[in-house]
Enzyme design. Sequence first.
Site, PDB file in Angstrom:
ATOM      1  N   GLY A  14      29.921  40.947  39.319  1.00 44.82           N
ATOM      2  CA  GLY A  14      29.210  40.503  38.252  1.00 44.82           C
ATOM      3  C   GLY A  14      28.042  41.056  37.787  1.00 44.82           C
ATOM      4  O   GLY A  14      27.140  40.416  37.419  1.00 44.82           O
ATOM      5  N   ASN A  16      27.670  42.993  35.347  1.00 45.94           N
ATOM      6  CA  ASN A  16      27.915  43.221  33.793  1.00 45.94           C
ATOM      7  C   ASN A  16      27.391  41.464  33.271  1.00 45.94           C
ATOM      8  O   ASN A  16      26.704  41.381  32.259  1.00 45.94           O
ATOM      9  CB  ASN A  16      29.181  43.216  32.978  1.00 45.94           C
ATOM     10  N   LEU A  95      45.669  39.234  34.398  1.00 44.05           N
ATOM     11  CA  LEU A  95      46.043  39.425  33.088  1.00 44.05           C
ATOM     12  C   LEU A  95      46.217  38.200  32.232  1.00 44.05           C
ATOM     13  O   LEU A  95      46.369  37.159  32.787  1.00 44.05           O
ATOM     14  CB  LEU A  95      47.608  40.174  33.359  1.00 44.05           C
ATOM     15  N   ASN A 110      35.809  42.598  25.698  1.00 45.97           N
ATOM     16  CA  ASN A 110      36.133  43.286  27.115  1.00 45.97           C
ATOM     17  C   ASN A 110      35.376  44.377  27.123  1.00 45.97           C
ATOM     18  O   ASN A 110      34.995  45.080  26.143  1.00 45.97           O
ATOM     19  CB  ASN A 110      37.413  43.607  27.240  1.00 45.97           C
ATOM     20  N   HIS A 112      35.074  47.943  28.959  1.00 42.77           N
ATOM     21  CA  HIS A 112      35.743  49.367  29.740  1.00 42.77           C
ATOM     22  C   HIS A 112      34.991  50.397  29.884  1.00 42.77           C
ATOM     23  O   HIS A 112      34.288  50.890  29.141  1.00 42.77           O
ATOM     24  CB  HIS A 112      36.981  49.490  28.730  1.00 42.77           C
ATOM     25  N   ASP A 153      43.524  47.385  26.602  1.00 41.21           N
ATOM     26  CA  ASP A 153      42.263  48.112  25.705  1.00 41.21           C
ATOM     27  C   ASP A 153      42.510  48.605  24.509  1.00 41.21           C
ATOM     28  O   ASP A 153      42.192  49.563  24.106  1.00 41.21           O
ATOM     29  CB  ASP A 153      42.133  49.447  27.047  1.00 41.21           C
TER      30      ASP A 153
HETATM   31  C1  GRF Z   1      32.737  47.041  34.912  1.00 40.97           C
HETATM   32  O1  GRF Z   1      32.917  48.551  35.485  1.00 40.97           O
HETATM   33  C2  GRF Z   1      33.650  46.890  33.923  1.00 40.97           C
HETATM   34  O2  GRF Z   1      33.484  47.896  32.870  1.00 40.97           O
HETATM   35  C3  GRF Z   1      35.023  46.949  34.145  1.00 40.97           C
HETATM   36  O3  GRF Z   1      35.008  46.191  35.528  1.00 40.97           O
HETATM   37  C4  GRF Z   1      33.753  46.427  36.139  1.00 40.97           C
HETATM   38  C5  GRF Z   1      32.951  45.225  36.560  1.00 40.97           C
HETATM   39  O4  GRF Z   1      32.071  45.107  37.207  1.00 40.97           O
HETATM   40  N1  GRF Z   1      35.856  45.970  33.364  1.00 40.97           N
HETATM   41  P1  GRF Z   1      30.947  44.098  37.582  1.00 40.97           P
HETATM   42  O5  GRF Z   1      31.748  42.825  38.306  1.00 40.97           O
HETATM   43  O6  GRF Z   1      30.451  43.337  36.105  1.00 40.97           O
HETATM   44  O7  GRF Z   1      29.861  44.361  38.314  1.00 40.97           O
END
Ligand code: GRF
Length: 202
Positions: A14, A16, A95, A110, A112, A153
């Site tokens: 988490g 992000n 999914l 999302n 990526h 994606d």
């Molecule tokens: C990130 O690299 C994101 O781009 C991908 O999954 C990872 C999640 O990391 N979709 P976090 O849980 O936010 O640390």
Amino acid sequence: MLKTKIAVFVSGGGTNLQALIDAEKRGEIPNGEIALVLASNDTAYALTRAAENNIKSVVVKRKAFPSQEVYEEKMKEILNENSIEMIVLAGFMSLLSEDFTSFYPKRIVNIHPSLIPSFCGKGFYGLHVHEAALEYGVKVTGATVHYVNEIPDGGEIILQKAVEILEGDTPEVLQRRVMEEAEWVLLPKAVEMVAKKLQKGN
Ligand code: GRF
């Protein structure tokens, strides 16, 4: 001011989600409010981050339901109960079917960890993305925030940021650089853009 109510879907660390929480606190997401964290498992550290920041969270495990359809109905019900208007997939590993994604058109985003259309689609998740970039020998990679539709994606791109690949990079080192330089910067920006757009549309 009215704010778009956002649910962040997570499965892991988490970071992000943390970037979004921090950005909201700094006033950088004036049109949005993280109202709910939905985790696909109860061991996701993202749940601790939600609790520490007094954000409501819920765990919905795919395995607890007899079918994808029933699982997604449950999620829709939760989102509806919490008046959620926008969904951010931030490392969400479960999914979602076309039924679900088409129910929230241009309302799911999302992040990526590559420059789409490189190193994306089926099988490209987590460290695999960075392993593939290093294997190919590209000199630049990055991150992409995009809308989510039925193509993995494949939805419309909202924002992208490039990150340099350096001599001697390992997948882990590259993953960290992509997060620091691109993902944590890009995601809050894109979320504010979409949250703002949804306010106008409402
Ligand atoms: C990130 O690299 C994101 O781009 C991908 O999954 C990872 C999640 O990391 N979709 P976090 O849980 O936010 O640390």
